[in-house]
Motif scaffolding. Structure first.
Motif, PDB file in Angstrom:
ATOM      1  N   ASP A  99       0.839  -1.204   0.000  1.00 57.55           N
ATOM      2  CA  ASP A  99       0.000   0.000   0.000  1.00 57.55           C
ATOM      3  C   ASP A  99       0.874   1.254   0.000  1.00 57.55           C
ATOM      4  N   GLN A 139       2.499   1.731  -3.478  1.00 53.47           N
ATOM      5  CA  GLN A 139       1.604   2.285  -4.490  1.00 53.47           C
ATOM      6  C   GLN A 139       1.411   3.786  -4.333  1.00 53.47           C
ATOM      7  N   TYR A 188      -1.949  -6.149  -6.844  1.00 51.92           N
ATOM      8  CA  TYR A 188      -1.102  -4.961  -6.892  1.00 51.92           C
ATOM      9  C   TYR A 188      -0.327  -4.845  -8.205  1.00 51.92           C
TER      10      TYR A 188
END
Length: 263
Positions: free
Chosen positions: A171, A174, A212
């Motif tokens: 996370d 990104q 992802y």
């Protein structure tokens, strides 16, 4: 009468630092280094891999000799992320030097090594950045993967908590990584995943990677299973991504030049 100007030849050795093996180097993160992570790279000794000494029997020349003649034509920065204890340092150590460390302390701050490889007859240098997995070092780690060409998120297949935590790392990646960076998810310690010791299945890892948009491999830093495959694949992705960026920049410059000409 003025003294005639002497012609001086360019010496490549003046532009490439001498390559000397060093012990594991710990980087102390000053404020200046955090603002520009490449400063610590320039100020720190680099460790080169054992593959530099390997000779090509067909030509009689070693990879070291080839690189000393022309130097690396591509340089990529690869940052490893993941919880403490998943095997990031051991992976980098074995891949870089060819030796697996039996006893290795947890990384504090940052550490890096350099592995030089030949990719389709092109010398490529991989800067492998090892990061601390402890919570208190997360803010430091983020400073380094913002400018990374490649990011490797790692978890331990025998430890479900590390797999759950790698979502948090992904996370963060990104949010902070550049659009051009290549992302890979690695499930480490497959050599220990026997019987009921495996807590994370391969399909679980693959699904997370797809979520992802990351490349996925399972590997063992200890016996080097799929280590070379994973890193070679990542190197090819990095080279391909760099080629696309160059082509895009070239097209933009050509388009801009035509516009000025027509005007």
């Amino acid at each position: 009468m003025k003294k005639p100007v002497e012609r001086r030849e360019s010496i490549l050795a003046n532009y490439f630092p001498s390559k000397k093996s060093t012990k594991r180097h710990h980087i102390t993160n000053s404020k200046e280094e955090l603002e520009d992570p490449d400063i610590s790279l320039r100020n720190s000794p680099k460790r080169l891999s054992m593959s530099e000494e390997t000779e090509d029997k067909s030509t009689g020349h070693s990879e070291r000799t080839m690189r000393e003649e022309c130097g690396p034509q591509r340089v990529f920065k690869v940052v490893f992320l993941g919880n403490s204890g998943v095997g990031k340092s051991s992976f980098i150590q074995h891949y870089s030097s060819g030796h697996f460390p039996n006893n290795m302390a947890s990384t504090v701050g940052m550490d890096f090594q350099v592995r030089c490889v030949m990719l389709d007859s092109t010398p490529v240098a991989l800067q492998l950045w090892d990061t601390a997995g402890q919570e208190r070092f997360h803010s430091i780690t983020q400073q380094y993967f913002r400018r990374a060409d490649g990011i490797v998120a790692m978890y331990d297949v025998t430890q479900e908590t590390s797999f759950m935590a790698v979502r948090h790392w992904l996370d963060q990646v990104q949010e902070k990584m550049t659009e051009e960076a290549c992302l890979m998810l690695l499930g480490n310690k497959t050599d220990l995943a026997t019987g009921d010791k495996r807590q994370v299945t391969k399909p679980q890892g693959r699904r997370l990677a797809e979520q992802y948009q990351a490349e996925f491999y399972e590997c063992s830093a200890k016996n080097k299973q799929h280590v070379e495959d994973a890193m070679t694949h990542l190197t090819r992705l990095l080279a391909s991504q760099q080629d696309k960026q160059c082509e895009s920049t070239l097209r933009l410059e050509m388009s801009s030049s035509r516009g000025r000409c027509c005007a």
